[in-house]
Motif scaffolding. Structure first.
Motif, short mmCIF file in Angstrom:
data_model
loop_
_atom_site.label_atom_id
_atom_site.label_comp_id
_atom_site.label_asym_id
_atom_site.label_seq_id
_atom_site.Cartn_x
_atom_site.Cartn_y
_atom_site.Cartn_z
N LEU A 1 -17.62 20.06 -16.03
CA LEU A 1 -16.38 19.69 -15.35
C LEU A 1 -15.80 18.40 -15.91
CD1 LEU A 1 -17.20 20.58 -11.64
CD2 LEU A 1 -15.60 21.73 -13.17
N CYS A 2 -16.67 17.44 -16.17
CA CYS A 2 -16.22 16.17 -16.71
C CYS A 2 -15.67 16.35 -18.13
CB CYS A 2 -17.37 15.18 -16.71
SG CYS A 2 -16.88 13.53 -17.23
N LEU A 3 -16.31 17.20 -18.91
CA LEU A 3 -15.82 17.47 -20.25
C LEU A 3 -14.45 18.15 -20.21
CD1 LEU A 3 -16.59 17.19 -23.21
CD2 LEU A 3 -17.65 19.44 -23.07
N SER A 4 -14.27 19.08 -19.29
CA SER A 4 -12.96 19.73 -19.17
C SER A 4 -11.91 18.73 -18.69
CB SER A 4 -13.05 20.93 -18.23
OG SER A 4 -13.34 20.52 -16.91
N PHE A 5 -12.30 17.81 -17.82
CA PHE A 5 -11.38 16.76 -17.38
C PHE A 5 -10.99 15.87 -18.54
CE2 PHE A 5 -10.69 12.49 -15.60
CZ PHE A 5 -9.61 12.76 -14.78
N ALA A 6 -11.95 15.52 -19.40
CA ALA A 6 -11.66 14.68 -20.56
C ALA A 6 -10.72 15.39 -21.53
CB ALA A 6 -12.95 14.28 -21.25
N VAL A 7 -10.94 16.70 -21.72
CA VAL A 7 -10.04 17.46 -22.60
C VAL A 7 -8.63 17.51 -22.00
CG1 VAL A 7 -9.58 19.78 -23.50
CG2 VAL A 7 -11.88 18.81 -23.66
N ALA A 8 -8.55 17.65 -20.69
CA ALA A 8 -7.24 17.64 -20.03
C ALA A 8 -6.56 16.29 -20.20
CB ALA A 8 -7.40 17.98 -18.55
N GLN A 9 -7.33 15.22 -20.18
CA GLN A 9 -6.76 13.89 -20.40
C GLN A 9 -6.22 13.75 -21.82
OE1 GLN A 9 -6.10 11.33 -18.38
NE2 GLN A 9 -6.74 12.63 -16.70
N VAL A 10 -6.95 14.30 -22.79
CA VAL A 10 -6.49 14.25 -24.18
C VAL A 10 -5.17 14.99 -24.31
CG1 VAL A 10 -6.99 15.06 -26.52
CG2 VAL A 10 -8.77 13.94 -25.19
N VAL A 11 -5.07 16.14 -23.68
CA VAL A 11 -3.82 16.91 -23.74
C VAL A 11 -2.70 16.16 -23.02
CG1 VAL A 11 -2.71 19.05 -22.97
CG2 VAL A 11 -5.00 19.12 -23.98
N PHE B 1 -9.23 6.88 -26.81
CA PHE B 1 -10.11 6.44 -25.73
C PHE B 1 -10.65 7.65 -24.96
CE2 PHE B 1 -10.76 4.70 -21.39
CZ PHE B 1 -11.75 3.77 -21.71
N ALA B 2 -9.79 8.62 -24.68
CA ALA B 2 -10.23 9.82 -23.95
C ALA B 2 -11.22 10.64 -24.78
CB ALA B 2 -9.02 10.67 -23.57
N LEU B 3 -11.01 10.70 -26.09
CA LEU B 3 -11.96 11.42 -26.95
C LEU B 3 -13.32 10.74 -26.98
CD1 LEU B 3 -9.69 12.48 -29.93
CD2 LEU B 3 -10.82 13.98 -28.28
N ILE B 4 -13.32 9.41 -27.02
CA ILE B 4 -14.59 8.68 -26.99
C ILE B 4 -15.28 8.89 -25.65
CG2 ILE B 4 -15.58 6.36 -26.97
CD1 ILE B 4 -13.41 5.63 -29.06
N ILE B 5 -14.50 8.91 -24.57
CA ILE B 5 -15.05 9.15 -23.24
C ILE B 5 -15.69 10.54 -23.17
CG2 ILE B 5 -14.42 9.45 -20.80
CD1 ILE B 5 -14.42 6.57 -21.71
N ALA B 6 -15.13 11.52 -23.88
CA ALA B 6 -15.64 12.89 -23.84
C ALA B 6 -17.00 13.03 -24.52
CB ALA B 6 -14.64 13.83 -24.49
N LEU B 7 -17.39 12.09 -25.34
CA LEU B 7 -18.67 12.19 -26.04
C LEU B 7 -19.86 12.11 -25.08
CD1 LEU B 7 -18.04 10.08 -29.26
CD2 LEU B 7 -18.18 12.56 -29.02
N GLY B 8 -19.77 11.27 -24.06
CA GLY B 8 -20.87 11.13 -23.10
C GLY B 8 -21.19 12.43 -22.37
N PRO B 9 -20.20 13.06 -21.73
CA PRO B 9 -20.47 14.33 -21.07
C PRO B 9 -20.91 15.43 -22.04
CG PRO B 9 -18.41 13.43 -20.31
CD PRO B 9 -18.87 12.56 -21.41
N LEU B 10 -20.39 15.41 -23.27
CA LEU B 10 -20.77 16.42 -24.24
C LEU B 10 -22.24 16.30 -24.61
CD1 LEU B 10 -19.94 18.73 -26.12
CD2 LEU B 10 -19.38 17.00 -27.84
N VAL B 11 -22.69 15.09 -24.89
CA VAL B 11 -24.10 14.87 -25.23
C VAL B 11 -24.99 15.21 -24.04
CG1 VAL B 11 -25.79 13.08 -25.82
CG2 VAL B 11 -23.62 13.18 -27.03
N THR B 12 -24.58 14.80 -22.84
CA THR B 12 -25.36 15.10 -21.64
C THR B 12 -25.45 16.60 -21.41
OG1 THR B 12 -24.61 13.02 -20.68
CG2 THR B 12 -25.56 14.63 -19.18
N LEU B 13 -24.35 17.31 -21.60
CA LEU B 13 -24.34 18.76 -21.42
C LEU B 13 -25.28 19.43 -22.41
CD1 LEU B 13 -23.07 21.25 -20.05
CD2 LEU B 13 -21.30 21.18 -21.81
N VAL B 14 -25.20 19.05 -23.67
CA VAL B 14 -26.06 19.66 -24.68
C VAL B 14 -27.53 19.39 -24.38
CG1 VAL B 14 -26.72 19.52 -27.13
CG2 VAL B 14 -24.31 19.66 -26.49
N LEU B 15 -27.87 18.17 -24.01
CA LEU B 15 -29.28 17.85 -23.73
C LEU B 15 -29.78 18.54 -22.47
CD1 LEU B 15 -29.38 14.06 -24.63
CD2 LEU B 15 -30.33 15.97 -25.92
N ALA B 16 -28.92 18.79 -21.51
CA ALA B 16 -29.35 19.49 -20.29
C ALA B 16 -29.51 20.98 -20.54
CB ALA B 16 -28.35 19.25 -19.17
#
Length: 115
Positions: free
Chosen positions: A63-73, A84-99
């Motif tokens: 959900l956070c990753l989709s929110f970050a993508v929506a912010q980029v758009v 800034f929004a793309l950098i913010i999206a890295l945290g949720p992306l890494v967390t999602l992959v590791l989970a």
């Protein structure tokens, strides 16, 4: 999630044509706070090796990753906020992959040794 909320707040408060406490800003802050709470709950349950924690972290990260993508758009015309929004999206992306990786499931299933 909190950084994504900060990003949206910076965008809304930085634009002089908008209302400072518009419904969009209040909704973003409230939604970000609820999302951050679920993320923290999921992290705590994950550290306790519970599958529910893994599920909460996966759902909240997605959900956070989709929110970050929506912010980029949403801020595509402002390059600095988009970066800034793309950098913010890295945290949720890494967390999602590791989970999602199977080793996390094996770690949850493994029982710690009792001495």
């Amino acid at each position: 999630m909190a950084l994504g909320t900060l990003s949206a707040g910076m965008y809304a408060f930085g634009d002089l044509d908008r209302q400072y406490l518009s419904g969009e800003v209040v909704g973003t802050v409230v939604g970000g706070g609820i999302g951050a709470s679920f993320w923290l709950l999921g992290a705590a349950l994950l550290f306790l090796r519970m599958t529910a924690g893994r599920v909460l972290v996966i759902i909240t990260s997605a959900l956070c990753l989709s929110f970050a993508v929506a912010q980029v758009v949403h801020v595509r015309d402002k390059l600095d906020l988009m970066a800034f929004a793309l950098i913010i999206a890295l945290g949720p992306l890494v967390t999602l992959v590791l989970a999602v990786v199977p080793s996390t499931g094996r770690w949850i299933a493994a029982k710690p040794r009792r001495y």
